[in-house]
Design a protein around this motif. Structure first.
Motif, PDB file in Angstrom:
ATOM      1  N   CYS A 112       7.941   2.727   2.339  1.00  0.00           N
ATOM      2  CA  CYS A 112       7.031   2.852   1.205  1.00  0.00           C
ATOM      3  C   CYS A 112       7.037   1.545   0.410  1.00  0.00           C
ATOM      4  CB  CYS A 112       7.412   4.032   0.315  1.00  0.00           C
ATOM      5  SG  CYS A 112       9.075   3.901  -0.366  1.00  0.00           S
ATOM      6  N   ILE A 113       6.100   1.408  -0.519  1.00  0.00           N
ATOM      7  CA  ILE A 113       5.988   0.170  -1.312  1.00  0.00           C
ATOM      8  C   ILE A 113       7.281  -0.068  -2.100  1.00  0.00           C
ATOM      9  CG2 ILE A 113       4.778  -0.934  -3.244  1.00  0.00           C
ATOM     10  CD1 ILE A 113       2.838  -0.922  -1.047  1.00  0.00           C
ATOM     11  N   ALA A 114       7.855   1.013  -2.627  1.00  0.00           N
ATOM     12  CA  ALA A 114       9.085   0.840  -3.411  1.00  0.00           C
ATOM     13  C   ALA A 114      10.167   0.179  -2.562  1.00  0.00           C
ATOM     14  CB  ALA A 114       9.564   2.189  -3.935  1.00  0.00           C
ATOM     15  N   GLU A 115      10.280   0.594  -1.298  1.00  0.00           N
ATOM     16  CA  GLU A 115      11.288  -0.009  -0.412  1.00  0.00           C
ATOM     17  C   GLU A 115      10.927  -1.450  -0.070  1.00  0.00           C
ATOM     18  OE1 GLU A 115      12.951   4.080   1.717  1.00  0.00           O
ATOM     19  OE2 GLU A 115      11.853   2.630   2.954  1.00  0.00           O
ATOM     20  N   ILE A 116       9.638  -1.710   0.072  1.00  0.00           N
ATOM     21  CA  ILE A 116       9.194  -3.090   0.336  1.00  0.00           C
ATOM     22  C   ILE A 116       9.562  -3.978  -0.856  1.00  0.00           C
ATOM     23  CG2 ILE A 116       7.130  -4.550   0.548  1.00  0.00           C
ATOM     24  CD1 ILE A 116       5.890  -2.350   2.290  1.00  0.00           C
ATOM     25  N   GLU A 117       9.319  -3.475  -2.063  1.00  0.00           N
ATOM     26  CA  GLU A 117       9.640  -4.249  -3.267  1.00  0.00           C
ATOM     27  C   GLU A 117      11.140  -4.501  -3.372  1.00  0.00           C
ATOM     28  OE1 GLU A 117       5.872  -3.014  -6.158  1.00  0.00           O
ATOM     29  OE2 GLU A 117       7.717  -1.826  -6.228  1.00  0.00           O
ATOM     30  N   ILE A 134       7.914  -2.672   8.968  1.00  0.00           N
ATOM     31  CA  ILE A 134       7.093  -1.905   8.017  1.00  0.00           C
ATOM     32  C   ILE A 134       6.502  -0.721   8.775  1.00  0.00           C
ATOM     33  CG2 ILE A 134       5.227  -1.972   6.324  1.00  0.00           C
ATOM     34  CD1 ILE A 134       6.936  -4.202   5.600  1.00  0.00           C
ATOM     35  N   ASN A 135       6.738   0.469   8.249  1.00  0.00           N
ATOM     36  CA  ASN A 135       6.290   1.692   8.915  1.00  0.00           C
ATOM     37  C   ASN A 135       5.073   2.284   8.209  1.00  0.00           C
ATOM     38  OD1 ASN A 135       6.260   3.946  10.584  1.00  0.00           O
ATOM     39  ND2 ASN A 135       7.819   5.035   9.393  1.00  0.00           N
ATOM     40  N   PHE A 136       4.019   2.530   8.977  1.00  0.00           N
ATOM     41  CA  PHE A 136       2.783   3.089   8.425  1.00  0.00           C
ATOM     42  C   PHE A 136       2.605   4.519   8.922  1.00  0.00           C
ATOM     43  CE2 PHE A 136       2.314  -1.479   8.924  1.00  0.00           C
ATOM     44  CZ  PHE A 136       1.891  -1.861   7.658  1.00  0.00           C
ATOM     45  N   ASP A 137       2.310   5.419   8.023  1.00  0.00           N
ATOM     46  CA  ASP A 137       2.030   6.795   8.452  1.00  0.00           C
ATOM     47  C   ASP A 137       0.567   6.865   8.885  1.00  0.00           C
ATOM     48  OD1 ASP A 137       3.419   9.794   7.901  1.00  0.00           O
ATOM     49  OD2 ASP A 137       1.245   9.725   8.219  1.00  0.00           O
ATOM     50  N   TYR A 148      -2.911   5.451   0.602  1.00  0.00           N
ATOM     51  CA  TYR A 148      -3.040   4.770  -0.700  1.00  0.00           C
ATOM     52  C   TYR A 148      -2.188   3.512  -0.720  1.00  0.00           C
ATOM     53  CZ  TYR A 148      -5.100   9.190  -2.096  1.00  0.00           C
ATOM     54  OH  TYR A 148      -5.895  10.290  -2.164  1.00  0.00           O
ATOM     55  N   GLU A 149      -0.956   3.665  -0.201  1.00  0.00           N
ATOM     56  CA  GLU A 149      -0.046   2.517  -0.205  1.00  0.00           C
ATOM     57  C   GLU A 149      -0.499   1.432   0.762  1.00  0.00           C
ATOM     58  OE1 GLU A 149       3.984   3.853  -2.217  1.00  0.00           O
ATOM     59  OE2 GLU A 149       4.118   3.636  -0.025  1.00  0.00           O
ATOM     60  N   ILE A 150      -1.108   1.850   1.854  1.00  0.00           N
ATOM     61  CA  ILE A 150      -1.618   0.865   2.821  1.00  0.00           C
ATOM     62  C   ILE A 150      -2.693   0.008   2.147  1.00  0.00           C
ATOM     63  CG2 ILE A 150      -2.906   0.574   4.979  1.00  0.00           C
ATOM     64  CD1 ILE A 150      -1.390   3.139   5.981  1.00  0.00           C
ATOM     65  N   THR A 151      -3.594   0.656   1.414  1.00  0.00           N
ATOM     66  CA  THR A 151      -4.634  -0.083   0.681  1.00  0.00           C
ATOM     67  C   THR A 151      -3.996  -1.014  -0.349  1.00  0.00           C
ATOM     68  OG1 THR A 151      -5.999   1.880   0.902  1.00  0.00           O
ATOM     69  CG2 THR A 151      -6.782   0.204  -0.638  1.00  0.00           C
ATOM     70  N   LYS A 152      -3.006  -0.495  -1.044  1.00  0.00           N
ATOM     71  CA  LYS A 152      -2.317  -1.282  -2.062  1.00  0.00           C
ATOM     72  C   LYS A 152      -1.705  -2.543  -1.443  1.00  0.00           C
ATOM     73  CE  LYS A 152       1.069  -0.363  -5.705  1.00  0.00           C
ATOM     74  NZ  LYS A 152       2.066   0.618  -6.191  1.00  0.00           N
ATOM     75  N   LEU A 153      -1.106  -2.381  -0.290  1.00  0.00           N
ATOM     76  CA  LEU A 153      -0.486  -3.517   0.397  1.00  0.00           C
ATOM     77  C   LEU A 153      -1.544  -4.518   0.863  1.00  0.00           C
ATOM     78  CD1 LEU A 153       2.072  -4.857   1.551  1.00  0.00           C
ATOM     79  CD2 LEU A 153       1.826  -3.428   3.580  1.00  0.00           C
ATOM     80  N   PHE A 190      -3.839   2.722  13.563  1.00  0.00           N
ATOM     81  CA  PHE A 190      -2.761   1.728  13.677  1.00  0.00           C
ATOM     82  C   PHE A 190      -3.354   0.348  13.960  1.00  0.00           C
ATOM     83  CE2 PHE A 190       1.011   0.032  16.236  1.00  0.00           C
ATOM     84  CZ  PHE A 190       1.790  -0.225  15.115  1.00  0.00           C
ATOM     85  N   ASP A 191      -4.318   0.294  14.887  1.00  0.00           N
ATOM     86  CA  ASP A 191      -4.948  -0.994  15.228  1.00  0.00           C
ATOM     87  C   ASP A 191      -5.699  -1.565  14.037  1.00  0.00           C
ATOM     88  OD1 ASP A 191      -3.936  -1.006  17.770  1.00  0.00           O
ATOM     89  OD2 ASP A 191      -5.690  -0.049  18.672  1.00  0.00           O
ATOM     90  N   GLU A 192      -6.330  -0.676  13.270  1.00  0.00           N
ATOM     91  CA  GLU A 192      -7.051  -1.122  12.082  1.00  0.00           C
ATOM     92  C   GLU A 192      -6.074  -1.749  11.071  1.00  0.00           C
ATOM     93  OE1 GLU A 192     -10.739   1.326  10.701  1.00  0.00           O
ATOM     94  OE2 GLU A 192      -9.037   1.800   9.394  1.00  0.00           O
ATOM     95  N   ILE A 193      -4.954  -1.101  10.863  1.00  0.00           N
ATOM     96  CA  ILE A 193      -3.940  -1.630   9.939  1.00  0.00           C
ATOM     97  C   ILE A 193      -3.411  -2.971  10.452  1.00  0.00           C
ATOM     98  CG2 ILE A 193      -1.629  -1.231   8.965  1.00  0.00           C
ATOM     99  CD1 ILE A 193      -2.307   1.852   9.306  1.00  0.00           C
TER     100      ILE A 193
END
Ligand SMILES: *Cc1c(COP(=O)(O)O)cnc(C)c1O
Length: 370
Positions: A112-117, A134-137, A148-153, A190-193
């Motif tokens: 999650c973003i918190a862990e990335i930070e 980095i793990n994406f759901d 939401y977090e993917i967009t934020k990133l 996944f490919d889009e990300i």
């Protein structure tokens, strides 16, 4: 003296077959794809030390665990063998764990973003880009950055500029069923990300995902189950060999007349003169209680049904149809083996092979082959 050897049941774990399964999975990959091994939960119950020891010999040098104490155990095993390998920690970053992660040479999966930070700030403080995944759901709604977090990133790439991104990762929900459209949907997402992180390595597939085709392999696959002999794809021919074999020793035999009942709750009533064999193993050893009046064993090629409830340390089989000289006190009944696979036992217990393996008991004798 090893008393476990005598009291009861014997679990045989064939590391040669495990190595064969690992080689078989590797053979399906292109040479540039890394075949890691998921060894969480004591290597799916088969024994972390023995499994990691053997996989190292087979050329495996990436291991996934769920918990930090598992990661440390793997690191200590590597040290003992004087080798290095990548250890990935799936369950993310606990607060304050950064120092130990570096100390034990572990690569965290950031979920999650918190862990990335948190990781980013640790990197910044130490003026070094440390590795992370980095793990994406992409459709399990379980672990990883949500949409939401993917967009934020994506809107704030600075969040990861201090981190050495080893892999971008996601996990498939339905890989064991080739027909599921969900597989393609998750891969598409996944490919889009990934398109936002050009030139980063990627990892998507578990055991079953390997069998969905080359386009699911990316730079690293993460099999667990198939290495340990579980069937990867539900509805297809199983090309994986069983690794374990469980035999239970007969402690006592009984002959009861028709109408006698067996076990707690008297849930089984004999309708003929019945010969019963009591075996030294029960739900305290991971022989699921749901197998009561459902499971079976084998003596030679002859099935012997479980009758009555499973007790903590004992289980009773109807051996009336087996020759007496093959089913006496001290003889063995096959509980998992060539005639009755982990999957068949799991189905009779109302669960899946993964749960059977991870619950294999610690009380009986473990015999490692290879
Ligand atoms: C447990 C796990 C795996 C391994 O899955 P298998 O079905 O056992 O091959 C792979 N990736 C992740 C994220 C996991 O949690």
């Amino acid at each position: 003296m090893n008393f476990k050897d005598q009291t009861g049941s014997i679990l045989t774990i064939d590391l040669n077959i495990m190595a064969k399964n690992f080689a078989y999975l590797k053979k399906r990959l292109s040479p540039k794809t890394i075949c890691s091994a998921v060894v969480k939960s004591n290597a799916y119950g088969l024994g972390l030390e023995q499994v990691v020891g053997r996989l190292l010999k087979e050329g495996c040098n990436s291991f996934f665990v769920a918990m930090m104490d598992e990661a440390i155990k793997v690191r200590n095993l590597l040290k003992k063998s004087c080798v290095n390998a990548d250890i990935y920690l799936l369950n993310g970053l606990n607060k304050g764990i950064e120092k130990d992660i570096i100390k034990f040479g572990v690569i965290p999966v950031l979920n999650c973003i918190a862990e990335i930070e948190q990781w980013s700030s640790y990197c910044k403080t130490n003026e070094k880009k440390f590795k992370a995944i980095i793990n994406f759901d992409t459709g399990m709604s379980r672990l990883g950055l949500d949409s939401y977090e993917i967009t934020k990133l994506q809107n704030n790439p600075k969040l990861i500029e201090n981190i050495d991104i080893d892999y971008l990762m996601s996990h498939l929900a339905c890989a064991d069923d080739r027909e599921q459209v969900k597989n393609k949907e998750q891969k598409f997402l996944f490919d889009e990300i990934r398109s936002n992180f050009i030139s980063k390595r990627a990892s998507l597939s578990n055991s079953a995902g390997i069998f969905l085709g080359k386009e699911y392999h990316y730079d690293m696959v993460r099999p667990g189950a198939a290495i340990y002999g579980l069937q990867p794809l539900k509805k297809e021919v199983n090309e994986i060999e069983q690794v374990i074999n469980l035999k239970g020793k007969i402690l006592q035999t009984f002959i009861v007349d028709s109408s006698a009942t067996v076990g707690y709750g008297a849930t089984f009533r004999a309708n003929r003169k019945t010969r019963i064999a009591t075996v030294a193993l029960g739900y305290g050893d991971g022989y699921f209680r749901t197998l009561g009046n459902q499971g079976k064993g084998y003596i030679g090629k002859q099935p012997v049904p479980v009758i009555g409830r499973i007790s903590m340390d004992l289980v009773t089989f109807d051996v009336t149809d087996v020759k007496e000289e093959d089913s006496r006190r001290g003889d063995m009944i096959e509980l998992i083996g060539p005639h009755y696979t982990v999957e068949q036992l799991a189905a009779d217990a109302g669960t899946i092979g993964y749960e059977i393996l991870t619950n294999l008991g610690g009380r009986y004798f473990r015999n490692y082959v290879g």
